[in-house]
Design a protein around this motif. Sequence first.
Motif, PDB file in Angstrom:
ATOM      1  N   ASP A  91       0.702  -1.396  -0.048  1.00 38.37           N
ATOM      2  CA  ASP A  91       0.041  -0.032  -0.062  1.00 38.37           C
ATOM      3  C   ASP A  91       0.941   1.246  -0.122  1.00 38.37           C
ATOM      4  O   ASP A  91       0.453   2.319  -0.341  1.00 38.37           O
ATOM      5  N   THR A  92       2.182   1.279   0.505  1.00 38.44           N
ATOM      6  CA  THR A  92       2.694   2.533   0.470  1.00 38.44           C
ATOM      7  C   THR A  92       3.781   2.420  -0.502  1.00 38.44           C
ATOM      8  O   THR A  92       4.682   3.710  -0.716  1.00 38.44           O
ATOM      9  N   GLY A  93       4.442   1.289  -1.000  1.00 36.96           N
ATOM     10  CA  GLY A  93       5.801   1.181  -1.767  1.00 36.96           C
ATOM     11  C   GLY A  93       6.904   1.498  -1.089  1.00 36.96           C
ATOM     12  O   GLY A  93       7.852   1.528  -1.678  1.00 36.96           O
ATOM     13  N   HIS A  94       7.016   1.149   0.255  1.00 34.07           N
ATOM     14  CA  HIS A  94       8.271   1.162   0.958  1.00 34.07           C
ATOM     15  C   HIS A  94       8.066   0.113   2.222  1.00 34.07           C
ATOM     16  O   HIS A  94       6.932  -0.050   2.646  1.00 34.07           O
ATOM     17  N   SER A  95       9.308  -0.008   2.836  1.00 34.30           N
ATOM     18  CA  SER A  95       9.278  -0.980   4.008  1.00 34.30           C
ATOM     19  C   SER A  95       9.385  -0.266   5.259  1.00 34.30           C
ATOM     20  O   SER A  95       9.861  -1.025   6.568  1.00 34.30           O
ATOM     21  N   ASP A  96       9.393   1.036   5.260  1.00 35.71           N
ATOM     22  CA  ASP A  96       9.776   1.764   6.476  1.00 35.71           C
ATOM     23  C   ASP A  96       8.946   1.593   7.674  1.00 35.71           C
ATOM     24  O   ASP A  96       9.439   1.837   8.849  1.00 35.71           O
ATOM     25  N   TRP A 130      -7.117   2.625  10.233  1.00 33.93           N
ATOM     26  CA  TRP A 130      -6.119   3.841   9.348  1.00 33.93           C
ATOM     27  C   TRP A 130      -5.862   2.876   7.991  1.00 33.93           C
ATOM     28  O   TRP A 130      -5.639   1.806   8.145  1.00 33.93           O
ATOM     29  N   THR A 131      -5.880   3.585   7.090  1.00 34.68           N
ATOM     30  CA  THR A 131      -5.446   2.974   5.742  1.00 34.68           C
ATOM     31  C   THR A 131      -4.205   3.743   5.274  1.00 34.68           C
ATOM     32  O   THR A 131      -3.848   4.890   5.682  1.00 34.68           O
ATOM     33  N   ASP A 160      -8.519   3.853  -4.447  1.00 35.13           N
ATOM     34  CA  ASP A 160      -7.775   2.679  -3.761  1.00 35.13           C
ATOM     35  C   ASP A 160      -8.565   1.616  -2.943  1.00 35.13           C
ATOM     36  O   ASP A 160      -9.850   1.930  -2.697  1.00 35.13           O
ATOM     37  N   ARG A 161      -8.401   0.387  -3.106  1.00 34.10           N
ATOM     38  CA  ARG A 161      -9.310  -0.570  -2.674  1.00 34.10           C
ATOM     39  C   ARG A 161     -10.160  -0.194  -1.219  1.00 34.10           C
ATOM     40  O   ARG A 161     -11.186  -0.702  -0.993  1.00 34.10           O
ATOM     41  N   GLN A 162      -9.044   0.117  -0.210  1.00 29.78           N
ATOM     42  CA  GLN A 162      -9.398   0.436   0.947  1.00 29.78           C
ATOM     43  C   GLN A 162     -10.328   1.496   1.149  1.00 29.78           C
ATOM     44  O   GLN A 162     -11.279   1.385   2.013  1.00 29.78           O
ATOM     45  N   THR A 163     -10.371   2.468   0.354  1.00 35.22           N
ATOM     46  CA  THR A 163     -11.055   3.656   0.268  1.00 35.22           C
ATOM     47  C   THR A 163     -12.363   3.307   0.022  1.00 35.22           C
ATOM     48  O   THR A 163     -13.540   3.614   0.676  1.00 35.22           O
ATOM     49  N   VAL A 164     -12.442   2.604  -1.241  1.00 30.97           N
ATOM     50  CA  VAL A 164     -13.884   2.236  -1.694  1.00 30.97           C
ATOM     51  C   VAL A 164     -14.608   1.435  -0.843  1.00 30.97           C
ATOM     52  O   VAL A 164     -15.748   1.476  -0.437  1.00 30.97           O
ATOM     53  N   PHE A 165     -13.726   0.356  -0.182  1.00 31.02           N
ATOM     54  CA  PHE A 165     -14.180  -0.660   0.743  1.00 31.02           C
ATOM     55  C   PHE A 165     -14.635   0.028   1.996  1.00 31.02           C
ATOM     56  O   PHE A 165     -16.066  -0.050   2.276  1.00 31.02           O
ATOM     57  N   LEU A 166     -14.138   0.670   2.686  1.00 35.41           N
ATOM     58  CA  LEU A 166     -14.689   1.513   3.877  1.00 35.41           C
ATOM     59  C   LEU A 166     -15.759   2.709   3.514  1.00 35.41           C
ATOM     60  O   LEU A 166     -16.695   2.690   4.434  1.00 35.41           O
ATOM     61  N   THR A 167     -15.763   3.478   2.343  1.00 36.83           N
ATOM     62  CA  THR A 167     -16.673   4.360   2.197  1.00 36.83           C
ATOM     63  C   THR A 167     -18.149   3.544   1.953  1.00 36.83           C
ATOM     64  O   THR A 167     -19.099   3.974   2.305  1.00 36.83           O
ATOM     65  N   ASP A 168     -18.140   2.378   1.272  1.00 37.70           N
ATOM     66  CA  ASP A 168     -19.210   1.540   1.063  1.00 37.70           C
ATOM     67  C   ASP A 168     -19.800   0.871   2.409  1.00 37.70           C
ATOM     68  O   ASP A 168     -20.885   0.670   2.404  1.00 37.70           O
ATOM     69  N   ALA A 169     -18.719   0.753   3.210  1.00 36.92           N
ATOM     70  CA  ALA A 169     -19.234   0.010   4.397  1.00 36.92           C
ATOM     71  C   ALA A 169     -19.776   1.270   5.460  1.00 36.92           C
ATOM     72  O   ALA A 169     -20.028   0.727   6.697  1.00 36.92           O
ATOM     73  N   GLY A 170     -19.786   2.208   5.012  1.00 41.33           N
ATOM     74  CA  GLY A 170     -20.409   3.424   6.143  1.00 41.33           C
ATOM     75  C   GLY A 170     -19.444   4.235   6.887  1.00 41.33           C
ATOM     76  O   GLY A 170     -19.804   5.026   7.788  1.00 41.33           O
ATOM     77  N   GLY A 223      -4.903   7.433   5.701  1.00 37.65           N
ATOM     78  CA  GLY A 223      -6.363   7.912   6.042  1.00 37.65           C
ATOM     79  C   GLY A 223      -7.030   7.313   7.399  1.00 37.65           C
ATOM     80  O   GLY A 223      -6.858   6.365   7.862  1.00 37.65           O
ATOM     81  N   ALA A 224      -7.483   8.212   8.209  1.00 41.11           N
ATOM     82  CA  ALA A 224      -8.191   7.820   9.401  1.00 41.11           C
ATOM     83  C   ALA A 224      -9.704   7.869   9.324  1.00 41.11           C
ATOM     84  O   ALA A 224     -10.097   8.876   8.878  1.00 41.11           O
ATOM     85  N   TRP A 225     -10.154   6.576   9.584  1.00 41.03           N
ATOM     86  CA  TRP A 225     -11.538   6.467   9.485  1.00 41.03           C
ATOM     87  C   TRP A 225     -12.312   6.208  10.606  1.00 41.03           C
ATOM     88  O   TRP A 225     -11.978   5.382  11.485  1.00 41.03           O
ATOM     89  N   LYS A 226     -13.776   6.457  10.592  1.00 42.75           N
ATOM     90  CA  LYS A 226     -14.532   6.406  11.907  1.00 42.75           C
ATOM     91  C   LYS A 226     -15.725   5.860  11.523  1.00 42.75           C
ATOM     92  O   LYS A 226     -16.435   6.351  10.400  1.00 42.75           O
TER      93      LYS A 226
END
Length: 369
Positions: free
Chosen positions: A44-49, A135-136, A160-170, A359-362
């Motif tokens: 998801d980030t493109g790095h290993s930090d 958080w995503t 992004d898949r997480q954005t779509v998923f969490l938005t659809d989930a309310g 992204g912080a989601w609630k």
Amino acid sequence: MNVRPVAEAHVVIEPLVVPRSLDDPDALPFLAMVRLDNEVSRHDTGHSDLDQDPTEALGLWQADADWLHVGLVARSNGAIVGAVTMLFSREPDATSAEFDLMVDPGRWGEGVEDALLGAACVEARRRGRTVVQTWTLHRPDAPGRSIEPATGHGRIPADDRQTVFLTDAGFSLEQVERTSSFDLTGSFDRVEKLLAAARERMGEGYRVVAWSTPTPERYLDSFAHAISRMPTDAPAGGMVVEEETWDADRVRRRDERLAAQHLFVSLVAVEHIASGEIVAFNELVIGDDRTAATQQYGTLVLREHRGRRLGTVVKCENLLRWRTLVPQSPRVATFNAEENRHMLDINEAIGFVPISYAGAWKKVLEAGD
């Protein structure tokens, strides 16, 4: 909650066993969870930090006096293809639960994520929580549309898949955080110049102190108070942040947990001379692998002592100290809220650059969630 049909018919959700040691026979699911967490983060980030070490993770999970950790894993044909980890504050008035949902990126869309989210919401309600938060992680160069949080600061990819998923989930996007990185192998000229100017602004009523864990006895109470201010003094957008009760014993427990995680810590703080109180601090942390990326943990300046560049002082002092203590680490990674412009200004002046976003989601749970 809008739940999509489960395409994978053989997903089984089961509790995650927290082993006594990583050598135990029942440690395999825990080790698989840590590997999966790192794989998803890198994807998801493109790095290993942000990679976790299993020893670091186990030490955190075994320290349950102040927080309860709950884990669930998803198996398909015997293999672990997803997991959700949950964190519950033990404060008596806590209303929220934090969770981290991870699914093998190659299995996303088969319904594993739906099953895990549903199980997490059931667990939260079972424990009396009315809000779930997560958080995503997102790459900074993702193409396509973007969305911004309720704060109006920062953006993450809309597709992004997480954005779509969490938005659809309310869920609602409440905040965006920036992950920034500082190159520890380059020049420290800017750090030294900023520090010299900030020390002049700080004035004579303060002094810089530093230690590595365990926390010196003389600072236990004061540092406990400073940590307790993190939920109230740091920007949180629309997220529910549970206030925490801190005292000297809790700081000691924290030090013991950091030791169990094999984490080495450098803490630089500013002490207000007249009161003897810790009024600003910065922590840099690394595990057994000293060639890995360093993590910056807490950075805070108490509100009543802001305006004296104490944030610049603790950050720059600690970077210079870290260069001597852990010269093998190539960089430092840190998170900051996008609306925290003051702290971002300090980071940018020092030389931190963005490498990813969070992204912080609630979601407020309703009957049936």
